[in-house]
Design an enzyme around this catalytic site. Structure first.
Site, PDB file in Angstrom:
ATOM      1  N   ASN A 316     -64.794 -17.366 -60.868  1.00 36.63           N
ATOM      2  CA  ASN A 316     -63.544 -17.974 -60.405  1.00 36.63           C
ATOM      3  C   ASN A 316     -62.406 -17.372 -61.223  1.00 36.63           C
ATOM      4  O   ASN A 316     -62.361 -17.549 -62.449  1.00 36.63           O
ATOM      5  CB  ASN A 316     -63.553 -19.496 -60.637  1.00 36.63           C
ATOM      6  CG  ASN A 316     -64.591 -20.212 -59.788  1.00 36.63           C
ATOM      7  OD1 ASN A 316     -65.287 -19.596 -58.982  1.00 36.63           O
ATOM      8  ND2 ASN A 316     -64.693 -21.516 -59.959  1.00 36.63           N
ATOM      9  N   TYR A 318     -58.186 -16.836 -61.622  1.00 45.14           N
ATOM     10  CA  TYR A 318     -56.838 -17.230 -61.206  1.00 45.14           C
ATOM     11  C   TYR A 318     -55.722 -16.452 -61.897  1.00 45.14           C
ATOM     12  O   TYR A 318     -54.741 -16.100 -61.287  1.00 45.14           O
ATOM     13  CB  TYR A 318     -56.620 -18.738 -61.442  1.00 45.14           C
ATOM     14  CG  TYR A 318     -57.341 -19.582 -60.423  1.00 45.14           C
ATOM     15  CD1 TYR A 318     -56.766 -19.887 -59.202  1.00 45.14           C
ATOM     16  CD2 TYR A 318     -58.633 -20.023 -60.658  1.00 45.14           C
ATOM     17  CE1 TYR A 318     -57.434 -20.633 -58.237  1.00 45.14           C
ATOM     18  CE2 TYR A 318     -59.316 -20.766 -59.702  1.00 45.14           C
ATOM     19  CZ  TYR A 318     -58.710 -21.063 -58.494  1.00 45.14           C
ATOM     20  OH  TYR A 318     -59.379 -21.783 -57.540  1.00 45.14           O
TER      21      TYR A 318
HETATM   22  C1  BGC Z   1     -61.253 -25.495 -59.802  1.00 44.02           C
HETATM   23  C2  BGC Z   1     -60.648 -26.095 -58.551  1.00 44.02           C
HETATM   24  C3  BGC Z   1     -59.138 -26.158 -58.714  1.00 44.02           C
HETATM   25  C4  BGC Z   1     -58.626 -24.755 -58.881  1.00 44.02           C
HETATM   26  C5  BGC Z   1     -57.103 -24.634 -58.986  1.00 44.02           C
HETATM   27  C6  BGC Z   1     -60.485 -24.353 -60.381  1.00 44.02           C
HETATM   28  O1  BGC Z   1     -60.424 -24.516 -61.764  1.00 44.02           O
HETATM   29  O2  BGC Z   1     -62.594 -25.166 -59.575  1.00 44.02           O
HETATM   30  O3  BGC Z   1     -61.224 -27.334 -58.345  1.00 44.02           O
HETATM   31  O4  BGC Z   1     -58.525 -26.820 -57.685  1.00 44.02           O
HETATM   32  O5  BGC Z   1     -59.157 -24.210 -60.053  1.00 44.02           O
HETATM   33  O6  BGC Z   1     -56.626 -25.270 -60.109  1.00 44.02           O
END
Ligand code: BGC
Length: 488
Positions: A316, A318
């Site tokens: 994951n 971001y």
């Molecule tokens: C999580 C999600 C969250 C996303 C955005 C991730 O850490 O798995 O549940 O909504 O980030 O913050």
């Protein structure tokens, strides 16, 4: 290795998994419907106290518990080949154990799984995405070793019940977030504040729980069901603030070791924590007059049990940070002070609708290469990635789509130029939803949800429409379209 131009295509590899992801507490609502038990987020949000934006809750959220058919329409509209969702553990097992099984919960997930399969969409199921049953938390939650066995029974129950159809399992979503925010800083449910100890202990138990559930699958189900089990690991990408500073370089290495390394090193390399983590925490614990390190140790037997327990890497991603060395005083006890690294957002990086998310698509490519080099070149699925809008979202989210395109370009570069084995991409999130402590003020959806309308209608953003084109042609560009060169 061929360059992209030589390959002359912006195609993704054949069979690339195109998905979107959600999590039960964030979308389902129905918090007390049909015999569901309480989970830690029900408790946390109901306690109020301004820990969540405007004291909002996931009681109703997107109403997916009753509106599943609407979600399915969205998934089909996107043309997804995979859909990642999580099971609400306490909807299935209200007190977290198989002592009492809620048939209505089984019916709901059967409906979801069966209708996905009828539409040729492969379900990817997360067993636990932040919503630990309250009854399990009451017995100590991830602070307590007993939870390992309880989780294993729950996993076993899910394999037995759904494993004839579900072939992709993710045991735990982002143990890093659960450990740090849930058991050290207390910002997330269950709101425990035990700096310097809680996160390490919770992570230790989660790693063992994951490994146990992986072995249960391998020993008792794999032959017959032929599926795969992994864990979703989140991480920033990080670079030294001053590329010429040795201290900043070391701090960056520490930062990545305490982030992705904390979970990936034991699982993908040798069953144990990164050396840097062990050294730093043990040294600081000693300086604090403690007999043993605040970072628990695995026995040799445990190391052997943990090593190799993921069939692929679920990442994951971001955001990214520049890392500057800092000093923490010896008596400060927390993960953050152990890392001794200042996280800096480069002011040149664009921000989106949520303050922490600086938009750095190229950071993903670098992180993918780092994972390839550090953790034994695993097959990688990007199981979450996204960009949020704020409280006043625009349906024509052109800028957000640019970020998605840039990110997908970086993934293609990772595949084509860096030879990283990326096999799929899951956009976070299918729908606008309950974004944990930000409540409904932050919108990550490909589909807009009108939370002021009792029917909770879903409307595709521009990003959804554009994403569906990429999914359909399995390529970044269509005829006559151009994007940035893939050559560097
Ligand atoms: C999580 C999600 C969250 C996303 C955005 C991730 O850490 O798995 O549940 O909504 O980030 O913050």
């Amino acid at each position: 290795m061929a360059t992209a131009e030589q390959l002359n295509c912006y195609d993704f590899p054949k069979g690339f998994a195109w998905g979107a992801a959600t999590a039960a507490y964030q979308i389902e609502g129905g918090w007390d419907a049909d015999g569901k038990g309480l989970n830690v987020w029900d408790t946390f949000t109901h306690q109020g106290g301004d820990r969540v934006f405007k004291n909002q809750t996931g009681d109703v959220a997107c109403g997916s518990y009753t509106l599943w058919e609407e979600d399915l329409k969205c998934i089909k509209q996107l043309g997804l080949t995979y859909y990642r969702f999580s099971i609400s553990w306490s909807r299935l097992l209200p007190d977290g154990t198989t002592g009492f099984i809620n048939q209505k919960g089984i019916d709901y997930y059967n409906k979801v799984i069966n209708s996905l399969l009828e539409n040729n969409i492969i379900p990817v199921v997360t067993l636990y995405h932040f919503d630990l049953p309250q009854a399990v938390e009451d017995q100590g939650g991830w602070n307590c070793e007993k939870t390992i066995e309880i989780f294993n029974h729950y996993a076993q129950f899910c394999y037995e019940t759904f494993g004839d159809r579900v072939k992709f399992w993710i045991t735990i979503n982002e143990p890093h977030v659960v450990a740090k925010l849930g058991y050290e800083e207390g910002l997330f449910a269950p709101g425990k504040k035990e700096p310097g100890l809680g996160a390490y202990r919770a992570a230790h138990n989660m790693l063992k729980a994951h490994a146990k559930a992986w072995h249960t699958y391998k020993n008792d189900f794999k032959n017959k069901q032929k599926g795969f089990v992994s864990i979703a690991i989140d991480s920033d990408w990080a670079e030294p603030y001053d590329p010429n500073s040795e201290k900043d370089k070391e701090a960056t290495e520490r930062y990545l070791s305490f982030y992705v390394g904390w979970f990936a090193k034991p699982i993908f390399v040798d069953g144990d924590y990164p050396e840097i983590m062990k050294t730093v925490v043990s040294k600081r614990s000693k300086a604090q007059g403690l007999q043993t390190s605040r970072l628990p140790e695995f026995t040799n037997e445990e190391k052997n049990m943990i090593k190799g327990t993921a069939d692929f890497f679920c990442l994951n991603y971001y955001t990214s940070r520049k890392i500057r060395h800092c000093t923490s005083s010896a008596d400060e006890s927390s993960c953050t002070s152990d890392i001794a690294a200042e996280r800096i957002k480069d002011p040149d990086w664009p921000e989106c609708g949520v303050e922490w998310l600086a938009v750095v698509p190229w950071g993903l490519r670098k992180l993918l290469a780092y994972i390839k080099d550090t953790f034994g070149n695993p097959t990688i699925y990007i199981t979450e990635n996204g960009f949020a809008q704020n409280e006043s979202p625009v349906i024509k989210d052109v800028q957000r789509w640019t970020y998605f395109q840039e990110t997908l370009t970086e993934i293609l570069k990772a595949i084509r130029l860096d030879d990283v084995d990326v096999k799929g991409y899951f956009c976070w999130c299918l729908l606008d939803n309950f974004e944990w402590i930000s409540g409904f003020s932050v919108r990550f959806g490909l589909f807009h949800v009108d939370f002021d309308n009792a029917e909770l209608p879903r409307t595709p953003y521009h990003s959804a429409i554009e994403y569906s084109k990429i999914v359909k042609r399995n390529a970044l560009t269509g005829p006559g379209e151009t994007v940035a060169s893939l050559n560097n």
